[in-house]
Motif scaffolding. Structure first.
Motif, mmCIF file in Angstrom:
data_model
loop_
_atom_site.group_PDB
_atom_site.id
_atom_site.type_symbol
_atom_site.label_atom_id
_atom_site.label_comp_id
_atom_site.label_asym_id
_atom_site.label_seq_id
_atom_site.Cartn_x
_atom_site.Cartn_y
_atom_site.Cartn_z
ATOM 1 N N HIS A 68 82.311 33.320 -31.171
ATOM 2 C CA HIS A 68 82.510 33.413 -29.625
ATOM 3 C C HIS A 68 83.618 32.805 -28.964
ATOM 4 O O HIS A 68 83.588 31.496 -29.193
ATOM 5 C CB HIS A 68 81.010 33.270 -28.977
ATOM 6 C CG HIS A 68 79.977 34.161 -29.446
ATOM 7 N ND1 HIS A 68 79.184 33.703 -30.516
ATOM 8 C CD2 HIS A 68 79.625 35.423 -29.173
ATOM 9 C CE1 HIS A 68 78.470 34.817 -30.732
ATOM 10 N NE2 HIS A 68 78.457 35.757 -29.804
ATOM 11 N N GLU A 100 81.825 34.485 -22.974
ATOM 12 C CA GLU A 100 82.635 33.939 -24.342
ATOM 13 C C GLU A 100 82.668 35.738 -24.781
ATOM 14 O O GLU A 100 81.484 36.445 -24.767
ATOM 15 C CB GLU A 100 81.919 33.152 -25.271
ATOM 16 C CG GLU A 100 82.239 31.572 -24.774
ATOM 17 C CD GLU A 100 81.748 30.699 -25.850
ATOM 18 O OE1 GLU A 100 82.181 29.557 -25.766
ATOM 19 O OE2 GLU A 100 80.588 31.071 -26.753
ATOM 20 N N ARG A 101 84.023 35.936 -25.370
ATOM 21 C CA ARG A 101 84.119 37.300 -25.906
ATOM 22 C C ARG A 101 83.600 37.157 -27.404
ATOM 23 O O ARG A 101 83.790 36.118 -28.019
ATOM 24 C CB ARG A 101 85.328 37.841 -25.791
ATOM 25 C CG ARG A 101 85.708 39.033 -26.555
ATOM 26 C CD ARG A 101 87.006 39.762 -26.326
ATOM 27 N NE ARG A 101 86.765 40.535 -25.353
ATOM 28 C CZ ARG A 101 87.697 41.270 -24.424
ATOM 29 N NH1 ARG A 101 88.969 40.950 -24.990
ATOM 30 N NH2 ARG A 101 87.551 42.116 -23.756
ATOM 31 N N ARG A 102 82.963 38.170 -27.893
ATOM 32 C CA ARG A 102 82.629 38.335 -29.002
ATOM 33 C C ARG A 102 83.540 38.868 -30.095
ATOM 34 O O ARG A 102 84.115 39.899 -29.691
ATOM 35 C CB ARG A 102 81.112 39.092 -29.285
ATOM 36 C CG ARG A 102 80.593 39.101 -30.695
ATOM 37 C CD ARG A 102 79.458 39.992 -30.794
ATOM 38 N NE ARG A 102 78.601 39.337 -30.018
ATOM 39 C CZ ARG A 102 77.288 39.097 -29.989
ATOM 40 N NH1 ARG A 102 76.726 39.818 -30.833
ATOM 41 N NH2 ARG A 102 76.487 38.505 -29.037
ATOM 42 N N TRP A 125 80.457 40.431 -24.791
ATOM 43 C CA TRP A 125 80.202 39.232 -24.202
ATOM 44 C C TRP A 125 78.805 38.443 -24.220
ATOM 45 O O TRP A 125 77.942 39.119 -24.149
ATOM 46 C CB TRP A 125 80.743 38.896 -22.526
ATOM 47 C CG TRP A 125 82.130 39.777 -22.349
ATOM 48 C CD1 TRP A 125 82.632 41.044 -22.593
ATOM 49 C CD2 TRP A 125 83.339 39.072 -22.250
ATOM 50 N NE1 TRP A 125 83.710 41.100 -22.458
ATOM 51 C CE2 TRP A 125 84.420 39.788 -22.297
ATOM 52 C CE3 TRP A 125 83.475 37.622 -22.160
ATOM 53 C CZ2 TRP A 125 85.564 39.403 -21.797
ATOM 54 C CZ3 TRP A 125 85.021 37.268 -22.016
ATOM 55 C CH2 TRP A 125 85.754 38.238 -21.906
ATOM 56 N N ARG A 137 85.919 31.737 -25.648
ATOM 57 C CA ARG A 137 86.399 31.703 -24.109
ATOM 58 C C ARG A 137 87.554 32.528 -23.872
ATOM 59 O O ARG A 137 88.648 32.215 -24.418
ATOM 60 C CB ARG A 137 86.393 30.485 -23.679
ATOM 61 C CG ARG A 137 84.840 29.633 -23.784
ATOM 62 C CD ARG A 137 84.742 28.861 -22.325
ATOM 63 N NE ARG A 137 83.333 28.217 -22.328
ATOM 64 C CZ ARG A 137 82.209 28.866 -21.973
ATOM 65 N NH1 ARG A 137 82.342 29.916 -21.667
ATOM 66 N NH2 ARG A 137 81.060 28.180 -22.134
#
Length: 179
Positions: A136, A163-165, A159, A138
């Protein structure tokens, strides 16, 4: 591939780093490694107190209370300098691992985070039969995005907590340049 790799992580190495299983005795040196407030600009929080860090390391070294989950944590020692410079970690549940990494400010920009993440991925594939990796990151944290990409992960549209996965699969350990 072993299906039951045991209670704790084994050490592994890369070209320049020794990844040592986390021990509470690492807390004092790691508190210095993690002392720069700039490390927390993307993640929040601040530098850890050595006593609090030791207590956290004791909990982490004891392992997850969930028997289906393994907490594997390593500190990173730069072999030529003989000092700790950061850490990598994995929460392993079956064939899936959520991974993370931190390299202290003085050691950033030298490729250690990418080297450690690639070594972690190869180690997880060999030691725990991990087939899916998740991290994860940011938005705007370009250094962590570059590390994730170097480790074979790609961003998804998912997300969690802002945070982007990122998801990937480990390369074959035999093909990995890291040991």
């Amino acid at each position: 591939m072993p299906t039951n790799p045991g209670p704790g992580p084994r050490a592994f190495t890369t070209a320049r780093l020794d990844a040592l299983p986390l021990d509470p005795a690492h807390a004092d040196e790691m508190a210095t490694v993690l002392a720069d407030p700039a490390l927390y600009g993307s993640t929040g929080g601040g530098p850890p107190d050595p006593l609090a860090l030791r207590a956290r390391y004791e909990r982490q070294a004891a392992g997850s209370p969930d028997p289906g989950e393994r907490w594997w944590n390593w500190v990173l020692r730069v072999r030529t300098e003989g000092c700790l410079a950061g850490y990598v970690q994995a929460t392993v549940r079956g064939p899936r691992a959520e991974i993370a990494w931190v390299v202290g400010t003085p050691w950033q920009g030298r490729g250690y985070a990418s080297e450690a993440a690639k070594g972690l991925v190869a180690h997880l594939a060999a030691a725990a039969d991990v087939r899916t990796l998740v991290a994860h990151i940011r938005p705007g944290h370009t250094a962590s995005a570059a590390v994730a990409a170097a480790a074979g992960l790609a961003p998804t549209g998912e997300w969690e907590d802002g945070e982007r996965r990122w998801v990937g699969s480990p390369v074959s350990p035999a093909a990995s340049p890291c040991g």
